[in-house]
Design a protein around this motif. Structure first.
Motif, PDB file in Angstrom:
ATOM      1  N   LYS A   1       0.859  -1.181   0.000  1.00  0.00           N
ATOM      2  CA  LYS A   1       0.000   0.000   0.000  1.00  0.00           C
ATOM      3  C   LYS A   1       0.895   1.230   0.000  1.00  0.00           C
ATOM      4  O   LYS A   1       1.852   1.313   0.773  1.00  0.00           O
ATOM      5  CB  LYS A   1      -0.909   0.013   1.223  1.00  0.00           C
ATOM      6  CG  LYS A   1      -1.954  -1.070   1.184  1.00  0.00           C
ATOM      7  CD  LYS A   1      -2.871  -0.992   2.383  1.00  0.00           C
ATOM      8  CE  LYS A   1      -3.924  -2.070   2.313  1.00  0.00           C
ATOM      9  NZ  LYS A   1      -4.837  -2.014   3.464  1.00  0.00           N
ATOM     10  N   ILE A   2       0.569   2.184  -0.876  1.00  0.00           N
ATOM     11  CA  ILE A   2       1.345   3.418  -0.990  1.00  0.00           C
ATOM     12  C   ILE A   2       0.411   4.598  -0.735  1.00  0.00           C
ATOM     13  O   ILE A   2      -0.658   4.690  -1.342  1.00  0.00           O
ATOM     14  CB  ILE A   2       1.981   3.550  -2.387  1.00  0.00           C
ATOM     15  CG1 ILE A   2       2.892   2.357  -2.668  1.00  0.00           C
ATOM     16  CG2 ILE A   2       2.751   4.863  -2.503  1.00  0.00           C
ATOM     17  CD1 ILE A   2       3.432   2.306  -4.089  1.00  0.00           C
ATOM     18  N   ALA A   3       0.824   5.490   0.159  1.00  0.00           N
ATOM     19  CA  ALA A   3       0.048   6.694   0.458  1.00  0.00           C
ATOM     20  C   ALA A   3       0.584   7.853  -0.378  1.00  0.00           C
ATOM     21  O   ALA A   3       1.783   7.949  -0.639  1.00  0.00           O
ATOM     22  CB  ALA A   3       0.150   7.028   1.947  1.00  0.00           C
ATOM     23  N   VAL A   4      -0.331   8.736  -0.784  1.00  0.00           N
ATOM     24  CA  VAL A   4       0.033   9.914  -1.566  1.00  0.00           C
ATOM     25  C   VAL A   4      -1.004  11.008  -1.296  1.00  0.00           C
ATOM     26  O   VAL A   4      -2.183  10.707  -1.124  1.00  0.00           O
ATOM     27  CB  VAL A   4       0.126   9.574  -3.071  1.00  0.00           C
ATOM     28  CG1 VAL A   4      -1.207   9.154  -3.629  1.00  0.00           C
ATOM     29  CG2 VAL A   4       0.725  10.704  -3.862  1.00  0.00           C
ATOM     30  N   ALA A   5      -0.539  12.267  -1.231  1.00  0.00           N
ATOM     31  CA  ALA A   5      -1.461  13.380  -1.022  1.00  0.00           C
ATOM     32  C   ALA A   5      -2.127  13.738  -2.353  1.00  0.00           C
ATOM     33  O   ALA A   5      -1.467  13.834  -3.380  1.00  0.00           O
ATOM     34  CB  ALA A   5      -0.724  14.586  -0.460  1.00  0.00           C
ATOM     35  N   GLY A   6      -3.430  13.911  -2.330  1.00  0.00           N
ATOM     36  CA  GLY A   6      -4.177  14.222  -3.546  1.00  0.00           C
ATOM     37  C   GLY A   6      -4.535  12.962  -4.302  1.00  0.00           C
ATOM     38  O   GLY A   6      -3.816  11.969  -4.256  1.00  0.00           O
ATOM     39  N   GLU A   7      -5.673  12.993  -4.991  1.00  0.00           N
ATOM     40  CA  GLU A   7      -6.143  11.804  -5.704  1.00  0.00           C
ATOM     41  C   GLU A   7      -5.294  11.552  -6.945  1.00  0.00           C
ATOM     42  O   GLU A   7      -5.245  12.374  -7.850  1.00  0.00           O
ATOM     43  CB  GLU A   7      -7.604  11.946  -6.093  1.00  0.00           C
ATOM     44  CG  GLU A   7      -8.176  10.672  -6.689  1.00  0.00           C
ATOM     45  CD  GLU A   7      -9.683  10.735  -6.874  1.00  0.00           C
ATOM     46  OE1 GLU A   7     -10.250   9.711  -7.265  1.00  0.00           O
ATOM     47  OE2 GLU A   7     -10.280  11.788  -6.634  1.00  0.00           O
TER      48      GLU A   7
ATOM     49  N   ILE B   1       6.435  -1.554   7.707  1.00  0.00           N
ATOM     50  CA  ILE B   1       6.931  -0.434   6.926  1.00  0.00           C
ATOM     51  C   ILE B   1       5.744   0.171   6.184  1.00  0.00           C
ATOM     52  O   ILE B   1       4.987  -0.542   5.535  1.00  0.00           O
ATOM     53  CB  ILE B   1       8.009  -0.869   5.914  1.00  0.00           C
ATOM     54  CG1 ILE B   1       9.182  -1.518   6.638  1.00  0.00           C
ATOM     55  CG2 ILE B   1       8.483   0.323   5.077  1.00  0.00           C
ATOM     56  CD1 ILE B   1      10.229  -2.126   5.718  1.00  0.00           C
ATOM     57  N   SER B   2       5.578   1.476   6.324  1.00  0.00           N
ATOM     58  CA  SER B   2       4.547   2.163   5.546  1.00  0.00           C
ATOM     59  C   SER B   2       5.255   2.919   4.436  1.00  0.00           C
ATOM     60  O   SER B   2       6.395   3.354   4.594  1.00  0.00           O
ATOM     61  CB  SER B   2       3.717   3.103   6.424  1.00  0.00           C
ATOM     62  OG  SER B   2       4.539   4.098   6.996  1.00  0.00           O
ATOM     63  N   TYR B   3       4.575   3.058   3.303  1.00  0.00           N
ATOM     64  CA  TYR B   3       5.187   3.686   2.131  1.00  0.00           C
ATOM     65  C   TYR B   3       4.426   4.943   1.750  1.00  0.00           C
ATOM     66  O   TYR B   3       3.208   4.985   1.827  1.00  0.00           O
ATOM     67  CB  TYR B   3       5.201   2.712   0.948  1.00  0.00           C
ATOM     68  CG  TYR B   3       6.090   1.531   1.202  1.00  0.00           C
ATOM     69  CD1 TYR B   3       7.442   1.587   0.919  1.00  0.00           C
ATOM     70  CD2 TYR B   3       5.579   0.356   1.740  1.00  0.00           C
ATOM     71  CE1 TYR B   3       8.269   0.502   1.165  1.00  0.00           C
ATOM     72  CE2 TYR B   3       6.395  -0.734   1.994  1.00  0.00           C
ATOM     73  CZ  TYR B   3       7.741  -0.653   1.705  1.00  0.00           C
ATOM     74  OH  TYR B   3       8.560  -1.721   1.955  1.00  0.00           O
ATOM     75  N   ARG B   4       5.181   5.940   1.310  1.00  0.00           N
ATOM     76  CA  ARG B   4       4.588   7.205   0.883  1.00  0.00           C
ATOM     77  C   ARG B   4       5.356   7.713  -0.331  1.00  0.00           C
ATOM     78  O   ARG B   4       6.570   7.561  -0.418  1.00  0.00           O
ATOM     79  CB  ARG B   4       4.658   8.227   2.005  1.00  0.00           C
ATOM     80  CG  ARG B   4       4.011   9.521   1.613  1.00  0.00           C
ATOM     81  CD  ARG B   4       3.723  10.373   2.826  1.00  0.00           C
ATOM     82  NE  ARG B   4       3.090  11.586   2.377  1.00  0.00           N
ATOM     83  CZ  ARG B   4       1.853  11.918   2.624  1.00  0.00           C
ATOM     84  NH1 ARG B   4       1.095  11.118   3.337  1.00  0.00           N
ATOM     85  NH2 ARG B   4       1.356  13.041   2.188  1.00  0.00           N
ATOM     86  N   ALA B   5       4.627   8.305  -1.271  1.00  0.00           N
ATOM     87  CA  ALA B   5       5.240   8.887  -2.470  1.00  0.00           C
ATOM     88  C   ALA B   5       4.802  10.341  -2.586  1.00  0.00           C
ATOM     89  O   ALA B   5       3.733  10.714  -2.111  1.00  0.00           O
ATOM     90  CB  ALA B   5       4.818   8.108  -3.711  1.00  0.00           C
TER      91      ALA B   5
END
Length: 114
Positions: free
Chosen positions: A60-66, A93-97
Motif C-alpha cells: 500500500k502506498i500513500a500519496v497526497a491528492g487523488e 513499513i509504511s510507504y509514501r510517495a
C-alpha cells in the motif's frame, strides 16, 4: 522510535495498481479522513509490486491528492520512501510517495529528456 524516511529504488520494480485509490481513514470509529500538513486528502493505493527476481508483494502506498490511476494500470511512484513503524510490539513499513503517475507517462517523460 525516530521516523527516518528510507528511499526506495523503484527502477527495478514493476508496480501495478490492484485496487482503486481510496481516501485513507485516520479514525475508523469516526470515519475521519487523513489529510497532510497542507490539508490535502491522503489517498492509499494497493499495488502488486514485483522485483527483478519475480517475487511479488502487495504494497500500500500513500500519496497526497487523488492520483490519476486505475486498477490494472502500471504506475510509477515519484520519490517513494518507506517508514518503519512499531506499535505494541508489532512493526512494519509504511510507504509514501510525493505523487503517483502512470508508467506510460513516466516513459514519455523519460524519452522527452533523451
Amino acid at each position: 522510535m525516530r521516523n527516518i524516511p528510507i528511499p526506495v529504488d523503484t527502477s527495478r520494480l514493476a508496480i501495478t495498481c490492484v485496487k482503486a485509490p481510496q481516501p485513507r481513514i485516520r479514525d475508523r470509529q469516526t470515519g475521519e479522513i487523513k489529510v497532510d500538513k497542507n490539508g490535502q486528502t491522503v489517498y492509499e493505493i494497493t499495488t502488486s509490486t514485483e522485483d527483478a527476481f519475480g517475487r511479488i508483494e502487495l504494497v500500500k502506498i500513500a500519496v497526497a491528492g487523488e492520483p490519476p490511476v486505475g486498477v490494472g494500470q502500471r504506475i510509477f511512484p515519484v520519490n517513494l520512501v518507506g517508514y518503519v513503524w512499531e506499535i505494541a510490539g508489532r512493526w512494519g513499513i509504511s510507504y509514501r510517495a510525493d505523487s503517483i503517475i502512470s508508467a506510460e507517462t513516466a516513459q514519455v517523460g523519460a524519452k522527452s529528456r533523451d
